[in-house]
Motif scaffolding. Structure first.
Motif, PDB file in Angstrom:
ATOM      1  N   GLU A 206       0.808  -1.215   0.000  1.00 21.59           N
ATOM      2  CA  GLU A 206       0.000   0.000   0.000  1.00 21.59           C
ATOM      3  C   GLU A 206       0.845   1.270   0.000  1.00 21.59           C
ATOM      4  N   ASP A 713     -11.766  15.265  -1.793  1.00 18.69           N
ATOM      5  CA  ASP A 713     -10.727  14.248  -1.659  1.00 18.69           C
ATOM      6  C   ASP A 713      -9.358  14.748  -2.094  1.00 18.69           C
ATOM      7  N   SER A 714      -9.296  15.741  -2.952  1.00 18.41           N
ATOM      8  CA  SER A 714      -7.999  16.276  -3.396  1.00 18.41           C
ATOM      9  C   SER A 714      -7.766  17.702  -2.924  1.00 18.41           C
ATOM     10  N   LYS A 775      -7.494  15.533   3.381  1.00 13.80           N
ATOM     11  CA  LYS A 775      -8.317  14.347   3.657  1.00 13.80           C
ATOM     12  C   LYS A 775      -7.825  13.566   4.871  1.00 13.80           C
ATOM     13  N   TYR A 776      -6.501  13.594   5.132  1.00 18.74           N
ATOM     14  CA  TYR A 776      -5.972  12.816   6.253  1.00 18.74           C
ATOM     15  C   TYR A 776      -6.484  13.329   7.602  1.00 18.74           C
ATOM     16  N   ALA A 787     -10.300   0.200   3.663  1.00 14.95           N
ATOM     17  CA  ALA A 787      -9.897   1.506   3.138  1.00 14.95           C
ATOM     18  C   ALA A 787     -10.161   2.578   4.187  1.00 14.95           C
ATOM     19  N   THR A 819     -13.208   7.421  -0.373  1.00 13.26           N
ATOM     20  CA  THR A 819     -12.277   6.487   0.273  1.00 13.26           C
ATOM     21  C   THR A 819     -10.925   6.528  -0.412  1.00 13.26           C
ATOM     22  N   TRP A 820      -9.902   5.991   0.286  1.00  9.38           N
ATOM     23  CA  TRP A 820      -8.564   5.844  -0.290  1.00  9.38           C
ATOM     24  C   TRP A 820      -7.826   4.736   0.453  1.00  9.38           C
TER      25      TRP A 820
END
Length: 822
Positions: A206, A713-714, A775-776, A787, A819-820
């Motif tokens: 990952e 998300d970005s 996002k973190y 995820a 999700t990521w």
């Protein structure tokens, strides 16, 4: 790689000795040298090695909350590592503070994964920009020392991802450390060096980590699985589970040539990254580089790590009106500079609170009392012993063979009597050797004085030719990380001024004797000695305190109480309540009492309401005394904040029900609720909260604002808040941003740290602080999705001065869940 034979490739997968990789002369592959450790580059020898810079320990560095200082620390450690003729440093340590009792907590940063990850990233960048490889450790789930080689850390996937893997993830994403060290423990049933989930799935898969993975020393637990799952290098050498066993596994089809090629290529790439190919083939001698710039940096890091916990009635700083200062306590005249274990080294110099305060106090009167004796083991005899020629320390004679026969092959003068020979017995006497230690003691007082002897192998102690301690066939192991015996004590009547000849005879046979294992190990011993005066230490200290304008009581732990190899047994100050009684008596005698605690972990404070001022001083390296004196006397304004919660009592901490486990298994039953997350969830008031730390000035926060209303998300959002110094002296404030998920499908902490900034302000000055999130900052790990997920809904950003001191808030939303993986 194409030029190497299979045997040569296999040889690269294990070190050649304690600190060096395997060389292959015919192909120009040199040996790379590594060195400990997190707060200084020690060099070749565990004890009495080349003098080196001793920096503040990990938790003290974390208390600065200053990434710029951590970056500078990394650059300095790069130069120190090179001076030890090494190319990789075995640091930083990023294990989490799960319990206040963790033996190596002092060496690590924090209970919070973001603080740990961000600070370690800055440290790693500085180190590697200086051309030295970082080795982030210990991967993963290494939060205790009890059963450290064999304990199975049972951690559900969500807390494993959100807490224990997170600092490694942040550092690998942001700083790309050139090496990772696997931990001793098992993780969910598999040793960390051969754990398919943590090594192959997460780290290699990952996170796409393509750097080197090495085992901890003696922590390679398989031949086949460790190689298949990506542990490239067995440390130390010579190999115990690789070499011929790898060749056998290839012949049996258990390993493939590709498995070997992948590991060997990473070893060679690491050697190249660390610059070893650009250095002369023959390794130069280690050297010391004690510079003023390094001294200044260590002192500044000390100032910014010292944490003022309490300061009523402007007790601090100590102004010029104070004419008589009492300095009291068992740590006052000692240089308590670091914890024990592999983080230790021989410093360029040391400073003590007493000496530094006295030097800076000018013409003011200084009075002193020790107040208590708190040694876990007897003080080293090297504090008083000399060789017959008058040199400090002992004569150490090495003999080939374990019978003390013939003449010694080597004779050395060692300055200390902690003579564990783990990595520094001469190679020429190995594998079986014996040794004699010779020294003399001239006691300062008359009486029955106490000697102590602990040994790794068999040992006997003689005084003036008479046997005093027989520790030849010992069976009870002590706590020290060197696998030694318990300390055996004996009394001997001595006259002040008399000369007493001390002799130790020992060898490197294994004790307790084993019928199935190796017969010989590394050997060594520790010699302690103390003269115990018959007096009331507390009464003496109270009288001294009463005579002074202010009393400074310097208490705490030390490298004997906090060390690699064992955990603390209690959160109380050692020993048997003596330091608590001392503080209470001094506070009663002098209402202006300042408590300075030196420790790497929280302590209980039954006297917290009896004293007006408390400083958490950590372990601050060679400038510890000077940095403390600067802060006490007002030359510098302290700016540290706690990177861990200080609970009121041990029973309040999140791991209390599952510490240290049973049957060599420990269940991380608190899940994602460690540190301040736990205290928030159960509404337990701590003694001092995570992020707490006050100043000699005051700070006012404005109303925060946010750059947008939606986080994608970005995308990123920036929170802005003004901070004003409303006091009369310059100071530094640490603004913290916590994120609260208003509604989530799975239980989440009340809030989680997402950003922090340290800002310097002159009196009356205002600055706008920016803290950016992505996002973190909003996601959590959902095992059912395999995820990370940021759920649709509302979030609150809490601007704070500590985990319990919220100064303002902003709101934003995630419009649509996403999700990521990494």
């Amino acid at each position: 790689m194409s030029k190497l034979t299979l045997e040569q490739k296999v040889s690269l997968l294990a070190a050649q000795d304690f600190w060096r990789t395997q060389e292959i002369k015919e192909h120009g592959i040199p040996a790379l040298k590594v060195t400990d450790g997190p707060n200084g580059a020690r060099g070749e020898f565990f004890t009495d090695g080349t003098p080196a810079a001793l920096l503040p320990c990990g938790i003290s560095l974390a208390a600065t909350w200053n990434t710029e200082i951590l970056h500078s620390i990394g650059r300095t450690l790069a130069e120190e590592t090179k001076a030890r003729q090494a190319q990789a440093l075995l640091a930083p340590t990023v294990c989490m503070h799960r319990s206040p009792l963790g033996g190596r907590n002092f060496e690590s940063f924090s209970e919070d994964p973001l603080v740990t990850g961000k600070l370690s990233s800055a440290y790693i960048k500085g180190l590697q920009e200086g051309g030295v490889g970082a080795t982030i450790k210990h991967y993963v789930g290494n939060e205790q020392e009890t059963w450290r080689m064999t304990v199975d850390s049972i951690i559900e996937e969500r807390p494993l991802r959100e807490l224990y893997l997170k600092p490694f993830e942040i550092a690998i994403r942001e700083a790309k450390p050139w090496a990772v060290m696997s931990s001793y423990n098992l993780v969910n049933g598999k040793h960390a060096d051969m754990n398919e989930f943590t090594l192959r799935k997460v780290l290699r898969g990952e996170w796409k980590y393509d750097g080197l993975v090495m085992s901890d020393w003696g922590g390679t637990n398989s031949t086949v699985e460790s190689i298949k799952y990506g542990c490239d290098l067995e440390m130390p050498g010579p190999s115990k589970v690789r070499g011929k066993k790898v060749m056998d596994a290839i012949r049996k089809g258990e390993l493939t040539i590709q498995d070997i090629d992948e590991c060997a290529a990473r070893v060679l790439t690491w050697i190249e990254k660390c610059g070893r190919f650009d250095l002369p083939w023959t390794e130069s001698e280690e050297k010391s580089i004690d510079t003023q710039a390094t001294r200044d940096l260590i002192r500044q890091a000390g100032h910014e790590g010292l944490t003022l916990l309490k300061n009523e009635n402007h007790t601090l700083p100590i102004g010029p009106e104070v004419r008589k200062i009492a300095i009291i306590g068992p740590n006052a005249k000692q240089a308590i500079a670091g914890g024990g274990g592999s983080a230790s080294l021989k410093p360029y110099y040391l400073t003590t609170p007493y000496d530094s305060i006295k030097e800076m106090a000018g013409d003011r009167e200084i009075v002193y009392a020790p107040g208590a004796q708190t040694d876990k083991w007897l003080p080293l005899a090297s504090n008083i012993c000399t060789t017959p020629s008058g040199k400090p320390g002992v004569i150490l004679e090495f003999y080939k063979g374990d019978k003390l026969e013939g003449t010694p092959m080597f004779i050395q003068n060692r300055p200390k009597t902690d003579l564990y020979l783990w990595d520094n017995a001469p190679k020429e006497v190995l594998p079986e050797y014996s040794f004699r230690v010779k020294t003399q003691i001239i006691p300062e007082t008359t009486g029955k004085h106490t000697f102590g002897l602990s040994s790794v192998g068999p040992a006997k102690m003689y005084i003036n030719g008479e046997l005093l301690i027989d520790n030849w066939d010992w069976t009870d192991a002590g706590e020290a990380m060197f696998d030694g015996s318990v300390e055996e004590l004996a009394l001997w009547p001595m006259e002040a001024g008399g000369v007493y000849e001390i002799l130790i005879e020992s060898n490197n046979e294994v004790r307790p004797a084993s019928k199935t294992g190796p017969t010989h190990g590394y050997g060594g011993c520790r010699i302690g000695y103390v003269e115990r005066p018959d007096k009331d230490f507390v009464a003496e200290a109270a009288a001294v305190a009463a005579s002074a304008d202010v009393a400074i009581v310097v208490v705490g732990l030390d490298a004997e109480w906090e060390s690699e190899g064992y955990d603390r047994q209690t959160m109380d100050l050692p020993k048997d309540g003596s330091q608590d009684r001392l503080i209470a008596a001094v506070a009663k005698a002098n209402p202006r009492t300042i408590v300075v605690n030196q420790s790497g972990t929280p302590i209980t404070m039954p006297w917290v309401n009896e004293v007006p001022a408390i400083i958490q001083a950590w372990y601050q390296g060679q400038e510890a005394g000077n940095a403390l004196a600067d802060v006490l006397l007002g030359n510098v304004n302290p700016s540290g904040k706690l990177p861990v919660t200080f609970p009121k009592r041990l029973e309040d901490n999140p791991a209390y029900h599952n510490w240290p486990g049973q049957d060599q298994r420990v269940l991380y039953g608190e899940g994602v609720f460690i540190g301040y997350r736990h205290y928030d969830r159960l509404n337990i008031a701590p003694q001092f909260a995570f992020g707490h730390g006050i100043s000699y000035t005051t700070f006012e926060y404005g109303s925060p604002s946010i750059s947008g209303s939606t986080l994608s998300d970005s995308g990123k959002l920036t929170i802005l808040v003004s901070v004003k110094n409303t006091g009369t002296v310059a100071g530094k404030e640490i603004a913290q941003l916590y994120i609260r998920d208003v509604k989530s499908r799975l239980p989440r902490p009340e809030k989680e740290l997402a950003a922090f900034v340290k800002v310097a302000l002159e009196p009356g000055e205002t600055k706008t602080v920016e803290m950016t999130i992505d996002k973190y900052a909003v996601g959590y790990y959902d095992p059912s999705l395999s995820a990370w997920i940021a759920e649709e809904g509302q979030f609150v950003g809490l601007v704070a001065a500590s985990a319990v001191d919220i100064r303002g808030s902003v709101e934003f939303e995630v419009a649509e869940s996403f999700t990521w993986i990494a």
